[in-house]
Design a protein around this motif. Structure first.
Motif, short mmCIF file in Angstrom:
data_model
loop_
_atom_site.label_atom_id
_atom_site.label_comp_id
_atom_site.label_asym_id
_atom_site.label_seq_id
_atom_site.Cartn_x
_atom_site.Cartn_y
_atom_site.Cartn_z
N PHE A 167 1.31 6.21 -15.14
CA PHE A 167 0.29 5.09 -16.05
C PHE A 167 -1.40 5.13 -15.67
CE2 PHE A 167 2.80 2.37 -13.21
CZ PHE A 167 1.16 1.81 -11.93
N ILE A 168 -1.40 5.89 -14.50
CA ILE A 168 -3.05 5.71 -13.77
C ILE A 168 -3.84 6.92 -14.56
CG2 ILE A 168 -3.93 5.75 -12.50
CD1 ILE A 168 -2.91 3.24 -11.75
N ALA A 169 -5.25 6.55 -15.07
CA ALA A 169 -5.89 7.36 -15.85
C ALA A 169 -6.91 8.09 -15.33
CB ALA A 169 -6.05 7.39 -17.11
N THR A 170 -7.70 9.12 -15.63
CA THR A 170 -8.80 9.19 -14.64
C THR A 170 -10.07 8.37 -14.81
OG1 THR A 170 -7.84 11.49 -14.83
CG2 THR A 170 -10.17 11.39 -14.82
N GLY A 171 -11.12 8.14 -13.78
CA GLY A 171 -12.05 7.31 -13.74
C GLY A 171 -11.29 6.22 -13.58
N GLU A 172 -10.06 5.47 -13.19
CA GLU A 172 -9.26 4.05 -12.73
C GLU A 172 -9.66 3.80 -11.27
OE1 GLU A 172 -5.21 1.99 -14.01
OE2 GLU A 172 -5.80 3.99 -15.07
N ALA A 173 -9.74 2.65 -11.29
CA ALA A 173 -10.50 2.02 -9.77
C ALA A 173 -8.96 2.33 -9.08
CB ALA A 173 -11.04 1.13 -9.83
N ILE A 174 -7.81 2.72 -8.17
CA ILE A 174 -6.99 1.86 -8.05
C ILE A 174 -6.83 1.54 -6.36
CG2 ILE A 174 -5.91 3.76 -9.26
CD1 ILE A 174 -5.42 5.23 -6.58
N ILE A 175 -6.26 0.86 -5.71
CA ILE A 175 -6.32 -0.13 -4.32
C ILE A 175 -5.35 1.27 -3.09
CG2 ILE A 175 -5.48 -1.46 -2.47
CD1 ILE A 175 -6.77 -3.25 -4.53
N VAL A 176 -6.41 1.95 -2.55
CA VAL A 176 -5.12 2.58 -1.34
C VAL A 176 -4.81 1.91 0.04
CG1 VAL A 176 -5.31 5.23 -0.51
CG2 VAL A 176 -6.27 4.32 -2.29
N ASN A 177 -3.68 1.97 0.06
CA ASN A 177 -3.09 1.48 1.96
C ASN A 177 -3.90 2.60 2.38
OD1 ASN A 177 -2.17 1.06 4.45
ND2 ASN A 177 -0.29 0.54 3.57
N THR A 178 -4.81 2.13 3.32
CA THR A 178 -5.39 3.71 4.72
C THR A 178 -4.45 3.35 5.69
OG1 THR A 178 -6.30 1.38 5.72
CG2 THR A 178 -7.61 2.26 4.26
N ASP A 179 -3.42 3.22 6.11
CA ASP A 179 -2.31 2.80 7.16
C ASP A 179 -1.99 4.02 6.70
OD1 ASP A 179 -3.53 1.10 8.47
OD2 ASP A 179 -1.71 -0.17 8.31
N THR A 180 -1.01 4.37 5.26
CA THR A 180 0.19 5.23 5.13
C THR A 180 -0.59 5.87 4.23
OG1 THR A 180 0.72 3.82 3.47
CG2 THR A 180 1.48 3.63 5.00
N MET A 181 -2.11 6.27 3.67
CA MET A 181 -2.63 6.77 3.37
C MET A 181 -1.67 7.34 0.98
SD MET A 181 -4.88 9.83 5.48
CE MET A 181 -5.62 10.19 3.46
N THR A 182 -1.83 6.07 0.96
CA THR A 182 -0.88 6.39 -0.16
C THR A 182 -1.46 4.50 -1.27
OG1 THR A 182 0.81 4.09 0.70
CG2 THR A 182 1.30 7.01 0.78
N TYR A 183 -0.92 5.31 -2.71
CA TYR A 183 -1.10 4.39 -3.82
C TYR A 183 -0.65 3.01 -3.52
CZ TYR A 183 -0.87 2.07 -8.28
OH TYR A 183 -1.15 0.93 -9.78
N SER A 184 -1.13 1.73 -4.39
CA SER A 184 -0.95 0.26 -3.75
C SER A 184 -0.95 0.20 -5.18
CB SER A 184 -1.99 0.01 -2.17
OG SER A 184 -0.87 -1.59 -1.79
N GLU A 185 -1.93 -0.43 -5.89
CA GLU A 185 -2.02 -1.52 -6.97
C GLU A 185 -3.46 -0.97 -7.89
OE1 GLU A 185 -2.63 -5.63 -6.02
OE2 GLU A 185 -3.22 -4.45 -3.55
N ARG A 186 -2.94 -0.94 -8.87
CA ARG A 186 -4.68 -0.95 -9.12
C ARG A 186 -5.54 -1.72 -8.96
NH1 ARG A 186 -2.32 -0.80 -15.26
NH2 ARG A 186 -2.46 1.23 -16.21
N ALA A 187 -7.01 -2.12 -8.87
CA ALA A 187 -7.78 -2.58 -8.65
C ALA A 187 -7.90 -3.58 -9.54
CB ALA A 187 -9.26 -2.06 -8.13
#
Length: 187
Positions: A167-187
């Motif tokens: 469901f994430i589209a181009t241009g969307e702001a997301i929160i990334v976990n820097t420890d695992t370098m994975t998607y966490s949630e929408r910003a």
């Protein structure tokens, strides 16, 4: 500095060993059929990045080093050196950019990071656990695609490639976990 037994070593501990400062990366406790138990410790040198596997018996004593942590603001990068500033004293510190490794793209201008010091020497940098990034490129959203475990590739504004939910589209702001370098949630 406090001395600890070899079986008390935990991942993340900083140890003084063989005249250098080492971070315990992995610790495995082994109880062989013959002989005494020991801790198999994978360590990384904080100054030059060398790795070392060492065995510590429970009666071995090792020096546990406590690093001083200061929150500092990232200013800029110059010739592979990251420049940080102390917000209280306005003192500037240079740290090798290779210390961050693959997490380097997540360091943003003006970001507050935790710099760890041993006496006056800066040894390590810890980024905030969650960083907001923008999705630069990903496949378009497909209606009705709600499979729980299906992820699609995405490229972030800092050039890092990760996988994101459908469901994430181009241009969307997301929160990334820097420890695992994975998607966490929408910003």
């Amino acid at each position: 500095m406090p001395k600890i037994n070899g079986n008390e070593i935990k991942p993340g501990n900083i140890l003084e060993h063989d005249g250098g400062l080492w971070a315990a990366v992995k610790v495995g406790h082994v109880k062989p059929g013959k002989g005494g138990a020991f801790a198999q410790v994978e360590m990384k040198n904080l100054r030059d990045g060398r790795k070392l596997n060492e065995r510590f018996r429970s009666d071995d004593k090792v020096e546990k080093v406590r690093l001083e942590q200061k929150d500092q603001q990232f200013l800029y990068e110059d010739d592979g050196m990251l420049i940080f500033m102390d917000s209280e004293t306005f003192e500037q510190t240079q740290i090798d950019a290779e210390l961050l490794g693959e997490r380097r793209p997540f360091l943003q201008d003006g970001m507050i990071a935790t710099v760890e010091y041993y006496e006056e020497e800066a040894l390590n940098v810890s980024l905030p656990q969650k960083v907001t990034c923008t999705v630069e490129d990903t496949e378009p959203v497909v209606k009705g695609q709600t499979a729980a475990n299906s992820y699609k590739p995405a490229v972030l504004d800092n050039g890092v490639r990760i996988t994101v939910p459908p469901f994430i589209a181009t241009g969307e702001a997301i929160i990334v976990n820097t420890d695992t370098m994975t998607y966490s949630e929408r910003a």
